[in-house]
Design a protein around this motif. Structure first.
Motif, PDB file in Angstrom:
ATOM      1  N   ARG A  47      48.238  19.576  10.351  1.00  0.00           N
ATOM      2  CA  ARG A  47      48.245  18.974   9.013  1.00  0.00           C
ATOM      3  C   ARG A  47      47.626  17.584   9.131  1.00  0.00           C
ATOM      4  O   ARG A  47      48.274  16.559   8.997  1.00  0.00           O
ATOM      5  CB  ARG A  47      49.673  18.909   8.480  1.00  0.00           C
ATOM      6  CG  ARG A  47      50.287  20.275   8.197  1.00  0.00           C
ATOM      7  CD  ARG A  47      51.788  20.208   8.052  1.00  0.00           C
ATOM      8  NE  ARG A  47      52.193  19.267   7.015  1.00  0.00           N
ATOM      9  CZ  ARG A  47      53.425  18.795   6.886  1.00  0.00           C
ATOM     10  NH1 ARG A  47      54.356  19.164   7.759  1.00  0.00           N
ATOM     11  NH2 ARG A  47      53.729  17.949   5.927  1.00  0.00           N
ATOM     12  N   GLU A 102      45.413  15.777   7.389  1.00  0.00           N
ATOM     13  CA  GLU A 102      45.373  14.843   6.253  1.00  0.00           C
ATOM     14  C   GLU A 102      46.721  14.152   6.073  1.00  0.00           C
ATOM     15  O   GLU A 102      46.789  12.949   5.815  1.00  0.00           O
ATOM     16  CB  GLU A 102      44.981  15.593   4.979  1.00  0.00           C
ATOM     17  CG  GLU A 102      43.581  16.197   5.000  1.00  0.00           C
ATOM     18  CD  GLU A 102      42.507  15.130   5.089  1.00  0.00           C
ATOM     19  OE1 GLU A 102      42.734  14.000   4.620  1.00  0.00           O
ATOM     20  OE2 GLU A 102      41.429  15.435   5.634  1.00  0.00           O
ATOM     21  N   THR A 103      47.800  14.923   6.197  1.00  0.00           N
ATOM     22  CA  THR A 103      49.140  14.345   6.074  1.00  0.00           C
ATOM     23  C   THR A 103      49.414  13.384   7.215  1.00  0.00           C
ATOM     24  O   THR A 103      50.032  12.325   7.021  1.00  0.00           O
ATOM     25  CB  THR A 103      50.198  15.452   6.054  1.00  0.00           C
ATOM     26  OG1 THR A 103      49.867  16.406   5.051  1.00  0.00           O
ATOM     27  CG2 THR A 103      51.578  14.888   5.766  1.00  0.00           C
ATOM     28  N   GLU A 127      40.421   9.901  10.843  1.00  0.00           N
ATOM     29  CA  GLU A 127      39.453   9.789   9.744  1.00  0.00           C
ATOM     30  C   GLU A 127      38.039  10.075  10.255  1.00  0.00           C
ATOM     31  O   GLU A 127      37.254  10.769   9.601  1.00  0.00           O
ATOM     32  CB  GLU A 127      39.510   8.385   9.126  1.00  0.00           C
ATOM     33  CG  GLU A 127      40.782   8.058   8.361  1.00  0.00           C
ATOM     34  CD  GLU A 127      40.794   8.662   6.963  1.00  0.00           C
ATOM     35  OE1 GLU A 127      40.010   9.590   6.688  1.00  0.00           O
ATOM     36  OE2 GLU A 127      41.605   8.191   6.140  1.00  0.00           O
ATOM     37  N   ARG A 167      37.231  13.549  10.599  1.00  0.00           N
ATOM     38  CA  ARG A 167      36.919  14.159   9.313  1.00  0.00           C
ATOM     39  C   ARG A 167      35.540  13.749   8.808  1.00  0.00           C
ATOM     40  O   ARG A 167      35.128  14.125   7.718  1.00  0.00           O
ATOM     41  CB  ARG A 167      37.971  13.762   8.273  1.00  0.00           C
ATOM     42  CG  ARG A 167      39.299  14.457   8.419  1.00  0.00           C
ATOM     43  CD  ARG A 167      39.126  15.927   8.196  1.00  0.00           C
ATOM     44  NE  ARG A 167      40.392  16.613   8.071  1.00  0.00           N
ATOM     45  CZ  ARG A 167      40.597  17.839   8.501  1.00  0.00           C
ATOM     46  NH1 ARG A 167      39.631  18.486   9.122  1.00  0.00           N
ATOM     47  NH2 ARG A 167      41.743  18.431   8.357  1.00  0.00           N
TER      48      ARG A 167
END
Length: 240
Positions: free
Chosen positions: A111, A113-114, A143, A146
């Protein structure tokens, strides 16, 4: 003539149950400690210099880290994934999570993003067992995984300021922060701005006995790249 065994006395039965409970508790406690160690190793490896800007998505990096941990611990990748899943699910002593454990559990279940949001929050609330600048560095690296350099930059800037203020920039733990900062400048075609960060990270990793050899090689490659891009290929070649 064989006689049937006599039933255990109440005291003996209680003693057997107590011993069994102690053994089971010790095994469970050991398992939880091992699972926690695997989860912490995952977070450390994801933010290691060799994992920063290596052209892979965060998911691909995650898979690579699982393979590395498995090789280091002489286990199969499936065993490491099982340990991560157990840690994320919690246990008798692990259901209540807080601080850094929350981020580890979120990373274990992919997870991402969390986990980024949790790492940011922990850095600001100072509820983590790790220094705020290290939590900010981890959030920034996630980040970057991503592909969001714009979101990572202020996190790295804040982490740099905090680490500098606490005189931690020359420690091995700061190598990921410095190398991430430098590699991000390389991505922006700013080799002159990248060089001092990569030079400092290289110096730290060269002197420190602990860091992984691959971490040093990755930072050294980025350092050489920053020098070569400024028009000094011979000096860069001497570093490779």
């Amino acid at each position: 003539m064989l006689r049937p065994p006599r039933p255990l006395s109440t005291a003996a039965l209680v003693a057997v149950l107590l011993v069994s409970a102690v053994i089971a508790g010790a095994i469970l406690k050991y398992r939880i400690a091992q699972d926690h160690a695997v989860a912490a190793a995952l977070a450390d490896a994801l933010s290691a210099p060799r994992m920063i800007f290596d052209g892979r998505t965060l998911e691909a990096r995650f898979d690579a880290v699982v393979d590395e941990i498995a090789a280091t611990r002489h286990q199969r990748p499936e065993q490491i994934r099982d340990a991560l899943e157990r840690f994320a699910a919690g246990g008798m002593f692990g259901n209540e999570r807080g601080g850094y454990d929350t981020v580890l559990a979120q990373l274990a279940t992919r997870r991402f993003e969390t986990a980024i949001g949790s790492a940011r929050d922990l850095a600001n609330s100072q509820r983590s067992e790790l220094p705020a600048w290290r939590m900010l560095t981890l959030a920034a690296v996630l980040e970057l995984g991503r592909g969001r350099a714009v979101a990572a930059e202020p996190l790295l800037a804040q982490a740099f300021e905090l680490a500098n203020r606490s005189e931690q920039l020359d420690t091995p733990a700061a190598a990921s922060l410095l190398s991430a900062y430098g590699a991000m400048q390389l991505l922006r075609s700013q080799p002159a701005e990248a060089e001092p960060f990569l030079r400092r990270a290289t110096s730290i990793l060269t002197k420190a006995p602990g860091p992984d050899k691959r971490d040093r090689e990755r930072v050294l490659a980025h350092f050489a790249q920053s020098i070569s891009a400024q028009g000094y290929p011979e000096e860069a070649a001497a570093l490779r």
